[in-house]
Write a protein that holds these residues in place. Sequence first.
Motif, PDB file in Angstrom:
ATOM      1  N   LYS A 408       0.835  -1.198   0.000  1.00 22.89           N
ATOM      2  CA  LYS A 408       0.000   0.000   0.000  1.00 22.89           C
ATOM      3  C   LYS A 408       0.879   1.262   0.000  1.00 22.89           C
ATOM      4  CE  LYS A 408      -4.319   1.177   2.011  1.00 22.89           C
ATOM      5  NZ  LYS A 408      -5.401   0.498   2.560  1.00 22.89           N
ATOM      6  N   GLN A 409       1.955   1.213   0.752  1.00 22.60           N
ATOM      7  CA  GLN A 409       2.863   2.362   0.816  1.00 22.60           C
ATOM      8  C   GLN A 409       3.644   2.469  -0.489  1.00 22.60           C
ATOM      9  OE1 GLN A 409       5.490   2.093   4.192  1.00 22.60           O
ATOM     10  NE2 GLN A 409       6.732   3.794   3.426  1.00 22.60           N
ATOM     11  N   LYS A 410       4.147   1.338  -0.947  1.00 22.41           N
ATOM     12  CA  LYS A 410       4.930   1.340  -2.191  1.00 22.41           C
ATOM     13  C   LYS A 410       4.090   1.872  -3.352  1.00 22.41           C
ATOM     14  CE  LYS A 410       7.529  -0.761  -5.582  1.00 22.41           C
ATOM     15  NZ  LYS A 410       8.817  -1.224  -5.931  1.00 22.41           N
ATOM     16  N   TRP A 411       2.782   1.552  -3.340  1.00 19.39           N
ATOM     17  CA  TRP A 411       1.909   1.959  -4.446  1.00 19.39           C
ATOM     18  C   TRP A 411       1.097   3.219  -4.112  1.00 19.39           C
ATOM     19  CZ3 TRP A 411      -0.588  -3.138  -6.776  1.00 19.39           C
ATOM     20  CH2 TRP A 411       0.432  -3.880  -7.400  1.00 19.39           C
ATOM     21  N   SER A 412       1.561   4.006  -3.159  1.00 26.13           N
ATOM     22  CA  SER A 412       0.754   5.153  -2.725  1.00 26.13           C
ATOM     23  C   SER A 412       0.562   6.174  -3.855  1.00 26.13           C
ATOM     24  CB  SER A 412       1.361   5.813  -1.493  1.00 26.13           C
ATOM     25  OG  SER A 412       2.667   6.246  -1.795  1.00 26.13           O
ATOM     26  N   GLU A 413       1.483   6.186  -4.801  1.00 30.59           N
ATOM     27  CA  GLU A 413       1.295   7.114  -5.931  1.00 30.59           C
ATOM     28  C   GLU A 413       0.935   6.372  -7.203  1.00 30.59           C
ATOM     29  OE1 GLU A 413       4.624   9.799  -6.110  1.00 30.59           O
ATOM     30  OE2 GLU A 413       4.398  10.208  -3.978  1.00 30.59           O
ATOM     31  N   GLY A 414       0.478   5.159  -7.056  1.00 29.76           N
ATOM     32  CA  GLY A 414       0.088   4.356  -8.211  1.00 29.76           C
ATOM     33  C   GLY A 414       0.896   3.068  -8.242  1.00 29.76           C
TER      34      GLY A 414
END
Length: 546
Positions: A408-414
């Motif tokens: 979720k953090q890794k993909w916070s900007e997509g």
Amino acid sequence: MQPNSSQAGGKGECAYDVVIVGAGFAGLYMLHRLRALGCSARVFEAGGDVGGTWYWNRYPGARCDVESVQYSYQFDAALQQDWNWSERYAAQPELLSYARHVADRFDLRRDIQFNCRVTAASFDAALGRWRIEADDGSRASARFCIMATGCLSAPNLPAFEGEMTFKGDRYHTGYWPHQGVDFSGKRVAIIGTGSSAVQSIPIIARQAEHLYVFQRTPNYAVPAHNAPLDPGYLKQVKADYPALRQRAKQTMTGIDFDYSEQKALETSPQERRREYQRRWDHGGLWFLGAYQDLMVEQEANDTAAEFVRGKIRDKVANPEIAGLLAPTNTIGCKRLCVDIGYYETFNRPNVTLIDVSAQPIEAITPRGVRARGAEFAVDAIVFATGFDAMTGALLRIDIRGRNGLALKQKWSEGPRSYLGIAVAGFPNLFTITGPGSPSVLTNMLPTIEQHVEWIADLIGFMRARRLEVIEAEGGAEDEWVAHVGELAGRTLRYTCGSWYLGVNIPGKPRVFMPYIGGFPKYVERCNEVAANGYQGFVATGAAPAT
Ligand code: NA7
């Protein structure tokens, strides 16, 4: 190979070579391939049976929008020859029977745990293994974790003021009661006019006393011309299957279509009209194959859009309603719908269209839906409001890679992924049809098969070399993400508020998620990566003994 309940995990934790999350078409075939490699594998499935999308989406009229003879597995020639599709576009019950047949035919059920939703998966770097937790208390550990969680499997329930106060029945199309719903004599509201609504509205309208359709954005739909499959035609397809599948692999969508090489803007209006009419008469998604510039040049796209708007005006008796139903955005930007009597349904006296494009739905009340300053009293509300597409099902699981990094953090900007299959920082984790792969822009079945086979080959490669841990390199991932974004920016699909871009979910980063370069180019790249010893991955061996 048998699972070992004391190998690597704690108390009550079973250890496997591979854990697969999801028993839809992806999870089923993945299990089958892993068995052939001699891997021990366990599938965790939230539903009570196999089928994934076709287990949950039981709303009236649910059916595939790719022809059944192509929306099917090709990995087993005997399966392909034995199974007989009854309709041009199979309906949900038949698709579910097919998934069940495959599970039984290949004896897959014994390695699937049903009614068990995976809630967390974390990578233990010391052991080089994944630890998986599920909501029924199940615990497992595995060298590899494969997410076969589907692209459209996390239902989107927008927050409407007062929603919980409604006294009647509420349904979401993607989470439909198994016993079905009889709307006879009922007043029904349906919110949404995407594919699920386009398929269900004509059927609900025939049952209900009155149907209120709340439309925020009108959608383009082309006729399915669905029909029972003629045994002669089926025989012909079966005789041609190997060639048909080969032809399909050469097309952008992985569907054996007649794609024109011509450009709409280089064709006369009369000729264009003839071609659009020919494709309209044929039916289905084939319509958008009419010209190769339809999804690149707005002016070309406008010619196809106007043709469909003309058809809507022909079909809908009331010009004002026809005007509301006619989309003005780019055709094919949002997913093109394939319909059976959708527009004609609005000629029925018991159907009311409520335009909520300029003024959103105000609230759900105890009696119904309030919009445009009026209350529409109903007995049931159907939310046909779609899905948190592509990333939703993955991010609803607490997935943690190296050093506890949350996906979720890794993909916070997509979403960021290498080939849509692997994520840097998340070793030995694979996503079948993940963001960054062609997936939803193609025929899902061949796309799934390609991913499953590629992942199985990778695991086979590692086992042969006694490699334990493999991870996508950050640089390879960055390059792939940039490539996916660059291709998306070149097409008209980037121009509307679609779920491909995450626009339907408040707060979701606006990133075009699927790879739009087409199935053949994508497969070529995957094959190159494999042929070069899994270029862009780092593999290490001899993890501590487990
Ligand atoms: P879609 O295509 O995402 O459609 C959802 C529909 O719900 C769409 O018309 C939305 O309008 C509408 N919607 C969503 N939220 C609201 C609110 N708050 N108010 C009013 N209307 C709303 O989902 P489907 O299930 O139909 O289809 C998903 C895919 O499954 C489909 O593409 C096929 O690939 C199979 P919007 O367009 O956002 O204005």
